[in-house]
Design an enzyme around this catalytic site. Structure first.
Site, PDB file in Angstrom:
ATOM      1  N   GLY A  18      -1.032   4.894 -12.380  1.00  0.00           N
ATOM      2  CA  GLY A  18      -2.480   5.031 -12.229  1.00  0.00           C
ATOM      3  C   GLY A  18      -2.950   6.448 -12.520  1.00  0.00           C
ATOM      4  O   GLY A  18      -3.890   6.663 -13.296  1.00  0.00           O
ATOM      5  N   GLU A 174      15.635  -9.404  -9.609  1.00  0.00           N
ATOM      6  CA  GLU A 174      16.240  -8.645 -10.711  1.00  0.00           C
ATOM      7  C   GLU A 174      17.498  -7.909 -10.234  1.00  0.00           C
ATOM      8  O   GLU A 174      18.507  -7.871 -10.954  1.00  0.00           O
ATOM      9  CB  GLU A 174      15.198  -7.685 -11.297  1.00  0.00           C
ATOM     10  N   GLN A 320       0.161  -2.965 -14.342  1.00  0.00           N
ATOM     11  CA  GLN A 320      -1.028  -3.218 -15.162  1.00  0.00           C
ATOM     12  C   GLN A 320      -2.308  -2.900 -14.405  1.00  0.00           C
ATOM     13  O   GLN A 320      -3.240  -2.319 -14.963  1.00  0.00           O
ATOM     14  CB  GLN A 320      -1.054  -4.694 -15.598  1.00  0.00           C
TER      15      GLN A 320
HETATM   16  C1  LIG Z   1      11.629  -1.491  -8.320  1.00  0.00           C
HETATM   17  C2  LIG Z   1      10.243  -1.790  -8.781  1.00  0.00           C
HETATM   18  C3  LIG Z   1      10.047  -2.697  -9.825  1.00  0.00           C
HETATM   19  C4  LIG Z   1       8.764  -2.973 -10.276  1.00  0.00           C
HETATM   20  N1  LIG Z   1       8.612  -3.851 -11.305  1.00  0.00           N
HETATM   21  C5  LIG Z   1       7.380  -4.074 -11.808  1.00  0.00           C
HETATM   22  C6  LIG Z   1       7.207  -4.911 -12.942  1.00  0.00           C
HETATM   23  O1  LIG Z   1       8.173  -5.452 -13.490  1.00  0.00           O
HETATM   24  N2  LIG Z   1       5.940  -5.079 -13.414  1.00  0.00           N
HETATM   25  C7  LIG Z   1       4.855  -4.486 -12.841  1.00  0.00           C
HETATM   26  O2  LIG Z   1       3.733  -4.639 -13.315  1.00  0.00           O
HETATM   27  N3  LIG Z   1       4.991  -3.717 -11.747  1.00  0.00           N
HETATM   28  C8  LIG Z   1       6.212  -3.488 -11.223  1.00  0.00           C
HETATM   29  N4  LIG Z   1       6.367  -2.677 -10.127  1.00  0.00           N
HETATM   30  C9  LIG Z   1       5.165  -2.151  -9.457  1.00  0.00           C
HETATM   31  C10 LIG Z   1       4.606  -0.937 -10.172  1.00  0.00           C
HETATM   32  O3  LIG Z   1       5.633  -0.038 -10.496  1.00  0.00           O
HETATM   33  C11 LIG Z   1       3.561  -0.289  -9.263  1.00  0.00           C
HETATM   34  O4  LIG Z   1       2.542  -1.229  -9.021  1.00  0.00           O
HETATM   35  C12 LIG Z   1       2.976   0.954  -9.900  1.00  0.00           C
HETATM   36  O5  LIG Z   1       3.970   1.949 -10.062  1.00  0.00           O
HETATM   37  C13 LIG Z   1       1.833   1.523  -9.064  1.00  0.00           C
HETATM   38  O6  LIG Z   1       1.331   2.644  -9.707  1.00  0.00           O
HETATM   39  P1  LIG Z   1       0.673   3.816  -8.868  1.00  0.00           P
HETATM   40  O7  LIG Z   1       0.132   4.784  -9.871  1.00  0.00           O
HETATM   41  O8  LIG Z   1      -0.249   3.259  -7.854  1.00  0.00           O
HETATM   42  O9  LIG Z   1       1.871   4.480  -8.066  1.00  0.00           O
HETATM   43  P2  LIG Z   1       3.266   5.039  -8.559  1.00  0.00           P
HETATM   44  O10 LIG Z   1       3.548   4.643  -9.956  1.00  0.00           O
HETATM   45  O11 LIG Z   1       4.228   4.677  -7.496  1.00  0.00           O
HETATM   46  O12 LIG Z   1       3.053   6.618  -8.561  1.00  0.00           O
HETATM   47  C14 LIG Z   1       2.823   7.339  -7.389  1.00  0.00           C
HETATM   48  C15 LIG Z   1       3.068   8.806  -7.682  1.00  0.00           C
HETATM   49  O13 LIG Z   1       2.584   9.567  -6.587  1.00  0.00           O
HETATM   50  C16 LIG Z   1       3.539  10.540  -6.207  1.00  0.00           C
HETATM   51  N5  LIG Z   1       3.334  10.780  -4.764  1.00  0.00           N
HETATM   52  C17 LIG Z   1       3.386   9.868  -3.777  1.00  0.00           C
HETATM   53  N6  LIG Z   1       3.074  10.430  -2.594  1.00  0.00           N
HETATM   54  C18 LIG Z   1       2.806  11.738  -2.858  1.00  0.00           C
HETATM   55  C19 LIG Z   1       2.423  12.846  -2.055  1.00  0.00           C
HETATM   56  N7  LIG Z   1       2.196  12.738  -0.734  1.00  0.00           N
HETATM   57  N8  LIG Z   1       2.260  14.050  -2.650  1.00  0.00           N
HETATM   58  C20 LIG Z   1       2.463  14.195  -3.989  1.00  0.00           C
HETATM   59  N9  LIG Z   1       2.821  13.169  -4.796  1.00  0.00           N
HETATM   60  C21 LIG Z   1       2.984  11.959  -4.238  1.00  0.00           C
HETATM   61  C22 LIG Z   1       4.870   9.907  -6.558  1.00  0.00           C
HETATM   62  O14 LIG Z   1       5.873  10.897  -6.745  1.00  0.00           O
HETATM   63  C23 LIG Z   1       4.533   9.147  -7.841  1.00  0.00           C
HETATM   64  O15 LIG Z   1       4.722   9.950  -8.981  1.00  0.00           O
HETATM   65  C24 LIG Z   1       7.639  -2.374  -9.653  1.00  0.00           C
HETATM   66  C25 LIG Z   1       7.833  -1.474  -8.604  1.00  0.00           C
HETATM   67  C26 LIG Z   1       9.124  -1.171  -8.180  1.00  0.00           C
HETATM   68  C27 LIG Z   1       9.313  -0.193  -7.049  1.00  0.00           C
END
Ligand SMILES: Cc1cc2nc3c(=O)[nH]c(=O)nc-3n(C[C@H](O)[C@H](O)[C@H](O)COP(=O)(O)OP(=O)(O)OC[C@H]3O[C@@H](n4cnc5c(N)ncnc54)[C@H](O)[C@@H]3O)c2cc1C
Length: 426
Positions: A18, A174, A320
């Site tokens: 995101g 998986e 997504q």
């Molecule tokens: C094992 C696994 C498999 C997955 N498989 C799929 C899939 O096949 N298809 C799919 O669509 N989705 C999948 N997902 C879900 C998908 O990865 C998440 O929905 C997505 O990553 C969410 O994006 P985000 O930007 O909200 O958070 P994230 O991508 O988790 O990013 C969060 C970021 O914030 C940083 N952060 C967190 N807390 C702090 C803090 N306090 N201070 C500073 N930095 C911080 C972290 O280091 C990270 O870089 C999977 C998730 C996992 C764990």
């Protein structure tokens, strides 16, 4: 006399799916961007299980945040530091590196594991969220086979060769499928005193079926594929105890040296540091334009946000959604700074995929259902396409081709990870 005015400062917390998209949507906008992340790299989480099961190396699925954003001039700083709390009234983000004032804030800190009140289980059953988690799981899985080769004790050997995965969502499926493949194919001829195909792999799911986000027919297919690689799927089975020697599931105890957690997630804790409305999983309730009702200059995206879709159900915690929300949050900040109204989020669901073992998958793409090798090819293409960085795409494509034809997993190294979750504050 100079007429220049200060450009609004946008602070983006979290460079996951995101946060990165929000930053990229602000490219060339007249703002100054500060990026805060506790890690120096972006991780492609959907392929973490491939690192955990020795198919890929960490560098194949991660890239330094600095290098991803190198070409974007309005990114003024990338700070590797922990975000601690937000003071929305003073418009300050508090971090390990000190306070950072903002005009606009994008919160994209994602989610972490939840043990449903049993955090004491975490040391015995690690979850999979970060590269450190993946390396720890890889260490435990490979070490179990090594120790089984060494031991003279039959009961201990059985325990070492018993693997338990808790949670039948896509990650659990998986992981279990890859464990089956490792024991049945990859390691099958590499040991002298044990036969790795003796390994017993259990997948426990409390609900009546696995993969609740997929149609039932595809979940049944997945169960068949899991059985074919030796995974025993136990649905309607609650795990009520986890300790250093195994688990209690249903009414039985299972002695198992390796237990993996894929059962629950909760939002990152940063929402709790503000007086904003949260749901039970700690996610922040957002408006259709992804801002917080009481603090319209704070946008929340991805796994940390909760917003209901047209069917009245919250959008799922998938990559997504996070990417599309990140893109809209960036675009809405750009609109606001230009004096235009923000737009509402409309999700384009591109489908749902999960893979099982070396060459099988299930796919539900806008009602079009596919299972088996064809679905696996779709899965392969999409994951290579969305990986960040051309070099990573090339390396992963090569690794997969290699392991497809050779049944091999090149990243079978047992290394120490320095795994210490206590350093993560929120
Ligand atoms: C094992 C696994 C498999 C997955 N498989 C799929 C899939 O096949 N298809 C799919 O669509 N989705 C999948 N997902 C879900 C998908 O990865 C998440 O929905 C997505 O990553 C969410 O994006 P985000 O930007 O909200 O958070 P994230 O991508 O988790 O990013 C969060 C970021 O914030 C940083 N952060 C967190 N807390 C702090 C803090 N306090 N201070 C500073 N930095 C911080 C972290 O280091 C990270 O870089 C999977 C998730 C996992 C764990």
């Amino acid at each position: 006399m100079s007429t220049s005015t200060r450009q609004p400062r946008v602070v983006v917390v979290g460079a996951g799916f995101g946060g990165l998209r929000a930053i990229q949507a602000l490219k060339n906008a007249p703002v100054q961007i500060i990026v805060v992340d506790r890690r120096n790299h972006h991780t492609f989480q959907p392929l973490l299980y491939q690192v955990a099961t020795a198919s890929l190396s960490p560098a194949d699925i991660a890239k330094p945040i600095r290098s991803i954003l190198r070409g974007q001039d309005n990114v003024r700083a990338v700070l590797m530091t922990e975000a601690l709390s937000v003071d929305p009234t003073e418009q300050i983000l508090h971090t390990d590196a000190g306070p950072i004032p903002y005009d606009y804030l994008v919160l994209a800190t994602g989610a972490r594991h939840s043990y449903f009140g049993r955090d004491d289980w975490e040391p015995y059953a690690p979850g999979l969220k970060t590269l450190e988690d993946a390396l720890e799981i890889r260490r435990r899985v490979l070490s179990a086979f090594e120790e089984a080769e060494r031991t003279e004790d039959d009961t201990e050997r059985d325990r070492l060769l018993t693997f338990v995965v808790i949670g039948g969502g896509p990650t659990g499926v998986e992981l279990a499928g890859a464990l089956g493949e490792i024991s049945r194919y990859t390691l099958a001829r590499e040991f002298d005193r044990i036969d790795p195909t003796w390994a017993r792999i259990f997948l426990f799911e409390a609900a009546p079926r696995i993969l609740p986000s997929f149609p039932e027919s595809l979940a049944r297919k997945a169960t068949t594929y899991l059985n074919q690689v030796g995974v025993q799927v136990r649905t309607d089975t609650f795990v009520t105890e986890v300790d250093d020697a195994g688990v209690v599931a249903g009414d039985r105890r299972f002695e198992a040296a390796t237990v993996l957690w894929a059962a629950g997630v909760a939002a990152s804790g940063i929402g709790k540091t503000m007086d904003v409305e949260l749901d039970r999983a700690g996610r922040i309730l957002v408006q259709p334009d992804l801002s917080i009702a009481t603090y319209p200059n704070i946008f929340v995206v991805g796994d940390l946000a909760v917003l209901d879709g047209p069917d009245g159900k919250p959008y799922p915690g998938v990559a997504q959604v996070a990417m599309q929300q990140g893109r809209l949050a960036g675009a809405n900040i750009r609109r606001r700074t230009a004096g235009q109204p923000a737009q509402a989020f409309h999700y384009q669901d591109k489908g749902n995929l999960a893979t099982i073992g070396r060459n099988r998958a299930i796919a539900d793409i806008r009602g079009f259902r596919l299972a088996g090798f064809g679905a696996w090819l779709v899965w392969l293409w999409i994951h290579i396409f969305f990986l960040i960085g051309f070099q990573n795409r090339l390396r992963v494509a090569f690794q997969w081709a290699w392991s497809y034809f050779r049944f091999d997993r090149g990243a079978r190294l047992i290394t120490s990870t320095g795994y210490d979750r206590t350093k993560e504050i929120v």
